[in-house]
Write a protein that holds these residues in place. Structure first.
Motif, PDB file in Angstrom:
ATOM      1  N   LYS A   1      31.119 -19.862 -28.433  1.00 23.69           N
ATOM      2  CA  LYS A   1      29.901 -20.654 -28.277  1.00 23.69           C
ATOM      3  C   LYS A   1      28.776 -20.101 -29.146  1.00 23.69           C
ATOM      4  N   ALA A   2      28.659 -18.776 -29.189  1.00 20.14           N
ATOM      5  CA  ALA A   2      27.625 -18.153 -30.018  1.00 20.14           C
ATOM      6  C   ALA A   2      27.876 -18.436 -31.487  1.00 20.14           C
ATOM      7  N   GLY A   3      29.145 -18.344 -31.913  1.00 25.33           N
ATOM      8  CA  GLY A   3      29.490 -18.586 -33.313  1.00 25.33           C
ATOM      9  C   GLY A   3      29.253 -20.023 -33.735  1.00 25.33           C
ATOM     10  N   GLN A   4      29.602 -20.960 -32.888  1.00 25.05           N
ATOM     11  CA  GLN A   4      29.375 -22.370 -33.201  1.00 25.05           C
ATOM     12  C   GLN A   4      27.890 -22.656 -33.365  1.00 25.05           C
ATOM     13  N   ARG A   5      27.089 -22.108 -32.455  1.00 26.55           N
ATOM     14  CA  ARG A   5      25.643 -22.296 -32.530  1.00 26.55           C
ATOM     15  C   ARG A   5      25.076 -21.678 -33.806  1.00 26.55           C
ATOM     16  N   LEU A   6      25.543 -20.491 -34.140  1.00 25.44           N
ATOM     17  CA  LEU A   6      25.028 -19.790 -35.310  1.00 25.44           C
ATOM     18  C   LEU A   6      25.376 -20.526 -36.596  1.00 25.44           C
TER      19      LEU A   6
ATOM     20  N   GLY B   1      27.185  -6.037 -17.031  1.00 23.79           N
ATOM     21  CA  GLY B   1      27.070  -7.474 -17.201  1.00 23.79           C
ATOM     22  C   GLY B   1      27.937  -7.911 -18.361  1.00 23.79           C
ATOM     23  N   ASP B   2      28.102  -9.223 -18.515  1.00 23.97           N
ATOM     24  CA  ASP B   2      28.939  -9.794 -19.570  1.00 23.97           C
ATOM     25  C   ASP B   2      28.076 -10.498 -20.618  1.00 23.97           C
ATOM     26  N   ALA B   3      28.491 -10.425 -21.865  1.00 20.19           N
ATOM     27  CA  ALA B   3      27.799 -11.137 -22.944  1.00 20.19           C
ATOM     28  C   ALA B   3      28.675 -11.160 -24.184  1.00 20.19           C
ATOM     29  N   GLY B   4      28.526 -12.210 -24.963  1.00 20.73           N
ATOM     30  CA  GLY B   4      29.167 -12.307 -26.271  1.00 20.73           C
ATOM     31  C   GLY B   4      28.117 -12.616 -27.315  1.00 20.73           C
ATOM     32  N   THR B   5      28.234 -12.012 -28.491  1.00 21.82           N
ATOM     33  CA  THR B   5      27.253 -12.235 -29.554  1.00 21.82           C
ATOM     34  C   THR B   5      27.973 -12.461 -30.878  1.00 21.82           C
ATOM     35  N   VAL B   6      27.311 -13.154 -31.779  1.00 21.46           N
ATOM     36  CA  VAL B   6      27.809 -13.285 -33.152  1.00 21.46           C
ATOM     37  C   VAL B   6      26.647 -13.061 -34.103  1.00 21.46           C
ATOM     38  N   THR B   7      26.880 -12.214 -35.093  1.00 23.63           N
ATOM     39  CA  THR B   7      25.885 -11.899 -36.122  1.00 23.63           C
ATOM     40  C   THR B   7      26.417 -12.332 -37.472  1.00 23.63           C
ATOM     41  N   ALA B   8      25.567 -12.971 -38.260  1.00 25.36           N
ATOM     42  CA  ALA B   8      25.940 -13.416 -39.598  1.00 25.36           C
ATOM     43  C   ALA B   8      25.429 -12.425 -40.637  1.00 25.36           C
ATOM     44  N   ILE B   9      26.339 -11.986 -41.504  1.00 28.88           N
ATOM     45  CA  ILE B   9      26.007 -11.064 -42.596  1.00 28.88           C
ATOM     46  C   ILE B   9      26.247 -11.776 -43.921  1.00 28.88           C
ATOM     47  N   GLU B  10      25.323 -11.633 -44.853  1.00 25.63           N
ATOM     48  CA  GLU B  10      25.502 -12.227 -46.171  1.00 25.63           C
ATOM     49  C   GLU B  10      24.868 -11.359 -47.242  1.00 25.63           C
ATOM     50  N   GLN B  11      25.087 -11.733 -48.485  1.00 24.89           N
ATOM     51  CA  GLN B  11      24.526 -10.998 -49.603  1.00 24.89           C
ATOM     52  C   GLN B  11      23.007 -11.032 -49.544  1.00 24.89           C
ATOM     53  N   ALA B  12      22.383  -9.889 -49.829  1.00 26.73           N
ATOM     54  CA  ALA B  12      20.927  -9.778 -49.803  1.00 26.73           C
ATOM     55  C   ALA B  12      20.535  -8.711 -50.808  1.00 26.73           C
TER      56      ALA B  12
END
Length: 354
Positions: A73-78, A175-186
């Motif tokens: 869900k986090a990845g789809q949103r991101l 507690g429970d949680a899932g996260t997604v972080t996007a990394i790109e060239q910078a």
């Protein structure tokens, strides 16, 4: 160019040319307050535990929802918020100690769920409390070396599924949680990392019944009356390790970055427990107002705790501006990792429910 050297605290590494584009955290819908535990332990006992750990609420998944579901869900949103096409993602790293299966790798299932290309690199990393800085180092290194242009870091845990409900030291903490972080060239950006391990402490935070080895049969007297498929934690040993390892980790990470502590805008610690966090902040001589705490609202969410801090306590600052952040993960393994990097303004930084 990547450089590295070793010290007694850990491996020093600097990575250039990669940055964070966005972060999304996903929490389960079910909120669990401390009142939930009073029938099991009694009101007085619950209050005594809470004085130390500082947790008032946490979010737990239901029986059908896994860490993979939260990260999906986090990845789809991101991806939607960043306007990234699935085929533009070159790598997916899933960091967790509560995967869907022993095999296959949960990253492979997530790759299909998110509709990523078959040319996408996907693999799991079995790390807990230190997992987020490690994930950033891996993802940014892949970008720096040209192995990937865009990387998704799916970092999360559902520890509620492996705690012993009769063990006060763990049942109230996580507690429970899932996260997604996007990394790109910078171009022009750099990040500094200090990474270390001491496996001699492995038995102090462990699920004894392993995939192919049952540590509860090792003769360790602490495990004799413990459920072998649930999390065991020796709180005293963990506390001693943390007080020894983390202040040095903080100092070396800041020194390596070349950015003085007073020029850092925030210090994000793994949310281990309230007493420990306040003690660490004081021992490391950091201003309390720059070390946000959210364990009272979400519990100890293992490897998801640092990105969850970013999407809750720092959401407005990271959306509208930039910050020099120090990130510090430590615990199970024993494993520890520090990172200092420039973050923001982010196109997407938010917390959603699943």
């Amino acid at each position: 160019m990547m450089t590295a050297q070793s010290t007694s605290v850990g491996r020093h590494i600097k990575v250039t040319g990669a940055g964070i584009a966005g972060v999304v955290s996903c929490l389960p819908e079910r909120q669990v307050s401390n009142a939930h535990f009073e029938a099991q332990f009694g009101e007085s006992a619950v209050k005594d535990v809470v004085k130390m750990i500082g947790v008032e609420n946490r979010y737990w998944t239901d029986d059908k929802t896994s860490t993979r579901d939260l990260c999906l869900k986090a990845g789809q949103r991101l991806l939607t918020q960043l306007n990234w096409l699935p085929e533009s993602v070159d790598a997916l790293i899933f960091v967790s100690q509560t995967p869907d299966y022993r095999l296959p790798a949960t990253a492979c299932a997530l790759q299909a769920d998110l509709g990523l290309s078959s040319a996408c690199i996907a693999f799991d990393v079995n790390l807990g409390c230190s997992g987020y800085p490690y994930a950033l180092w891996l993802g940014m290194t892949m970008v720096q070396t040209g192995a990937a242009r865009r990387v998704l870091l799916a970092v999360g845990d559902t520890i509620s599924k492996i705690v012993d409900p009769t063990d006060r030291s763990t049942a109230l903490l996580f507690g429970d949680a899932g996260t997604v972080t996007a990394i790109e060239q910078a171009s022009g950006q750099s990040a500094s990392f200090v990474l270390g391990t001491d496996g001699r402490g492995a038995c102090n935070l462990i699920v004894p019944k392993g995939a192919f080895k049952n540590h509860s049969q090792s003769g360790d007297p602490r495990l004799l009356d413990k459920a072998s498929d649930c999390l065991y934690m020796d709180g005293g040993e963990i506390f001693n390790f943390t007080l020894k390892a983390v202040p040095a980790l903080v100092n070396e990470t800041i020194e390596l970055s070349g950015v003085a502590a007073d020029r850092h805008d925030g210090f994000l610690f793994h949310q281990a427990n309230m007493f420990m966090l306040k003690h660490l902040t004081k021992k490391a001589k950091l201003p309390a107002e720059k070390a946000p705490i959210n364990i009272d609202q979400y519990g100890n969410t293992s490897c998801a705790s640092i990105p969850l801090l970013m999407t809750t306590c720092l959401q407005d600052q990271l959306r509208n501006g930039s910050m020099q952040l120090g990130l510090f993960g430590f615990g199970v393994g024993y494993s520890w990792a520090g990172a200092s990097l420039f973050v923001g303004p982010l196109k997407c930084v938010e917390t959603i429910k699943c």
